[in-house]
Design an enzyme around this catalytic site. Structure first.
Site, PDB file in Angstrom:
ATOM      1  N   ASP A 148     -14.965   2.991   7.136  1.00  0.00           N
ATOM      2  CA  ASP A 148     -13.992   3.887   6.734  1.00  0.00           C
ATOM      3  C   ASP A 148     -14.528   4.535   5.315  1.00  0.00           C
ATOM      4  O   ASP A 148     -14.112   5.695   5.064  1.00  0.00           O
ATOM      5  CB  ASP A 148     -12.589   2.892   6.327  1.00  0.00           C
ATOM      6  CG  ASP A 148     -11.604   3.824   5.639  1.00  0.00           C
ATOM      7  OD1 ASP A 148     -10.978   4.857   6.365  1.00  0.00           O
ATOM      8  OD2 ASP A 148     -11.467   3.636   4.310  1.00  0.00           O
ATOM      9  N   HIS A 180       0.937  -1.226   0.081  1.00  0.00           N
ATOM     10  CA  HIS A 180       0.078  -0.146   0.056  1.00  0.00           C
ATOM     11  C   HIS A 180       1.068   1.124  -0.213  1.00  0.00           C
ATOM     12  O   HIS A 180       1.885   1.438   0.905  1.00  0.00           O
ATOM     13  CB  HIS A 180      -0.931  -0.067   1.165  1.00  0.00           C
ATOM     14  CG  HIS A 180      -1.760   1.298   1.096  1.00  0.00           C
ATOM     15  ND1 HIS A 180      -2.914   1.205   0.764  1.00  0.00           N
ATOM     16  CD2 HIS A 180      -1.484   2.519   1.719  1.00  0.00           C
ATOM     17  CE1 HIS A 180      -3.506   2.318   0.704  1.00  0.00           C
ATOM     18  NE2 HIS A 180      -2.776   3.239   1.400  1.00  0.00           N
ATOM     19  N   SER A 183      -7.467   3.938   9.025  1.00  0.00           N
ATOM     20  CA  SER A 183      -8.095   3.985   7.479  1.00  0.00           C
ATOM     21  C   SER A 183      -7.402   2.961   6.716  1.00  0.00           C
ATOM     22  O   SER A 183      -8.097   1.842   6.300  1.00  0.00           O
ATOM     23  CB  SER A 183      -8.248   5.369   7.009  1.00  0.00           C
ATOM     24  OG  SER A 183      -8.501   5.394   5.634  1.00  0.00           O
ATOM     25  N   LYS A 242      -8.520  -1.571   6.268  1.00  0.00           N
ATOM     26  CA  LYS A 242      -8.878  -2.195   4.922  1.00  0.00           C
ATOM     27  C   LYS A 242      -8.099  -3.192   4.601  1.00  0.00           C
ATOM     28  O   LYS A 242      -8.338  -4.256   4.110  1.00  0.00           O
ATOM     29  CB  LYS A 242      -8.890  -0.995   3.540  1.00  0.00           C
ATOM     30  CG  LYS A 242     -10.029  -0.079   3.664  1.00  0.00           C
ATOM     31  CD  LYS A 242      -9.950   0.951   2.894  1.00  0.00           C
ATOM     32  CE  LYS A 242      -8.928   2.134   3.315  1.00  0.00           C
ATOM     33  NZ  LYS A 242      -8.968   3.430   2.672  1.00  0.00           N
ATOM     34  N   ARG A 272     -13.936  13.032   6.233  1.00  0.00           N
ATOM     35  CA  ARG A 272     -12.587  13.633   6.393  1.00  0.00           C
ATOM     36  C   ARG A 272     -12.295  14.579   5.266  1.00  0.00           C
ATOM     37  O   ARG A 272     -11.708  15.584   5.419  1.00  0.00           O
ATOM     38  CB  ARG A 272     -11.607  12.585   6.485  1.00  0.00           C
ATOM     39  CG  ARG A 272     -11.838  11.868   7.936  1.00  0.00           C
ATOM     40  CD  ARG A 272     -11.141  10.824   8.212  1.00  0.00           C
ATOM     41  NE  ARG A 272      -9.474  10.914   7.920  1.00  0.00           N
ATOM     42  CZ  ARG A 272      -8.661  10.112   7.457  1.00  0.00           C
ATOM     43  NH1 ARG A 272      -9.243   8.740   6.939  1.00  0.00           N
ATOM     44  NH2 ARG A 272      -7.719  10.395   6.943  1.00  0.00           N
TER      45      ARG A 272
END
Ligand code: URA
Length: 425
Positions: free
Chosen positions: A161, A82, A183, A187, A168
């Site tokens: 989320d 990620h 967040s 995931k 946000r």
């Protein structure tokens, strides 16, 4: 339990209890806590922070708001990567098939670009026919058959989320480290990967502008991953200048194909190999060296199978923008700055990105770089080529680039920042 007492507790710098966190996440997902109440709580968290225990419980509550995926039926170690987002960050495209070619399965749930940062799904959608939306069964089938899959996260994964991130985004509360960490990790943990490598970007084109903040974010995410049983490692990598020589959807697919064919810009190759080695080590796969898989064509074979399995035509020409505009080097000398944020904003204004989630993107829009920091340039030589289907956008993109470039006198000693700045394990 009520929202106002939870907001007041955090507003007054208190520590939220486990029942308060569980309740507020669940009630917000069900619509019982209103957006304006969650906005106030998110702002209180941004201003007053959270303890490690609160972040861990918050992450867990977001995971429990939806389904958890399970790839254990594959019988192969899984590894995911990620990135916290940057400019020209096309690394997922060559990386996923590369790691698959070396023996780990890569379930890569990716996102779309928002603001000045690009999104992997937007890039891949420039390939004619390619589909980002797969059912869980389709995702598992592509992963089993091709060793890697890159697709959108389904609605069932961490729905708390999804709602909170959108909120946000419009309330100035994206930048809170506890909220970013929970967040991302909710995931990734719900996705069910066995190993995870985080590419935490640092610099003007990233969320984290300095190394200290990036280290804190990386340490928080690595801690969350490890306590959930995911082998997690983070690399802190430079995002002061765009990665590679392109920023924009089809332009970045083209560059990724160069890497998969054994070529491509040195920084993209270096980061792809560094992340691939980390993913394989974290997954406990010690077979082929990733550099060999780029050279021998096996990573490209996995790419072709993966793209074809998701409906993409690997042999179709990639879209090209209708108009181009060249920006020349302003002086002769050593290029010392080519600012990632400015290039990202300019590519976005050309149509490569979107202002609102529902906006379309132009597949061919973006920016080609003809030199990188450290290169010697000559006044008037092409430095950047801007691409768009809508030339009325050129002045806005050029305006964004006004302070993007610095050229120092010939002979100035200048060493570009290394790509990998630190490693947190
Ligand atoms: N990416 C995410 O998924 N969440 C954040 O909060 C920031 C970046």
């Amino acid at each position: 339990m009520d929202a106002i007492s939870v907001i007041r507790a955090k507003r007054d710098r208190g520590e939220l209890t486990d029942p308060q966190i569980d309740w507020v996440i669940d009630a917000y997902t069900r619509g019982e806590v209103a957006d304006e109440q969650m906005s106030a709580l998110a702002m209180a968290i941004l201003l007053n922070g959270m303890t490690a225990r609160e972040i861990s419980r918050w992450t867990d509550a977001m995971i429990r708001s939806g389904e958890r995926m399970d790839f254990s039926s594959l019988g192969v170690p899984t590894a995911d990567k990620h990135s916290t987002g940057g400019v020209g960050d096309k690394i997922t495209l060559p990386l996923a098939p590369l790691v698959a070619a070396c023996g780990a399965a890569v379930p890569q749930l990716s996102g779309r670009g928002l603001g000045h940062t690009g999104g992997t799904l937007d890039k891949l959608e420039s390939i004619p026919g390619w589909r980002a939306l797969l059912s869980n069964d389709e995702m598992l089938a592509v992963l089993r058959d091709c060793g890697a899959v890159i697709c959108a996260a389904g609605d069932g994964l961490a729905p708390a989320d999804k709602k909170l991130y959108a909120l946000r985004d419009v309330t100035g509360t994206v930048e809170a480290i506890p909220l970013i960490a929970s967040s991302i990790m909710s995931k990734k943990i719900a996705e069910g990967t066995g190993a995870l490598v985080l590419d935490v970007k640092v610099g003007s084109g990233a969320f984290m502008k300095n190394l200290d903040d990036a280290r804190e974010l990386a340490r928080t995410m690595v801690g969350l991953g490890r306590s959930a049983g995911v082998a997690t490692v983070a690399l802190l990598t430079d995002m002061s200048t765009p990665l590679g020589l392109t920023a924009g959807n089809a332009l970045e697919v083209r560059e990724s194909l160069e890497v998969l064919a054994g070529g491509g810009p040195a920084d993209v190759v270096e980061l792809t190999l560094a992340l691939a080695r980390e993913m394989l080590a974290a997954a406990g796969v010690h077979g082929k060296d990733p550099a060999d898989a780029l050279r021998d064509g096996s990573a490209m074979d996995h790419w072709r199978r993966m793209i074809t399995a998701q409906g993409g035509d690997v042999d179709a020409p990639l879209p090209v923008a209708r108009e181009t505009h060249v920006i020349p080097a302003p002086a002769t000398g050593v290029l010392t700055t080519l600012d990632a944020y400015a290039v990202g904003v300019a590519a976005w204004r050309l149509g490569a990105g979107r202002a609102r989630k529902e906006d379309p993107v132009q597949a061919g829009a973006g920016i080609e770089l003809h030199a990188k920091p450290g290169a010697t340039v000559t006044a008037g030589q092409p430095l950047l080529t801007l691409h768009t289907d809508t030339p009325e956008r050129f002045p806005y993109a050029i305006e964004a680039l006004a302070d993007a470039v610095t050229v120092a006198p010939v002979g100035t000693a200048f060493t570009p920042a290394p790509i990998v700045l630190d490693r947190i394990a």
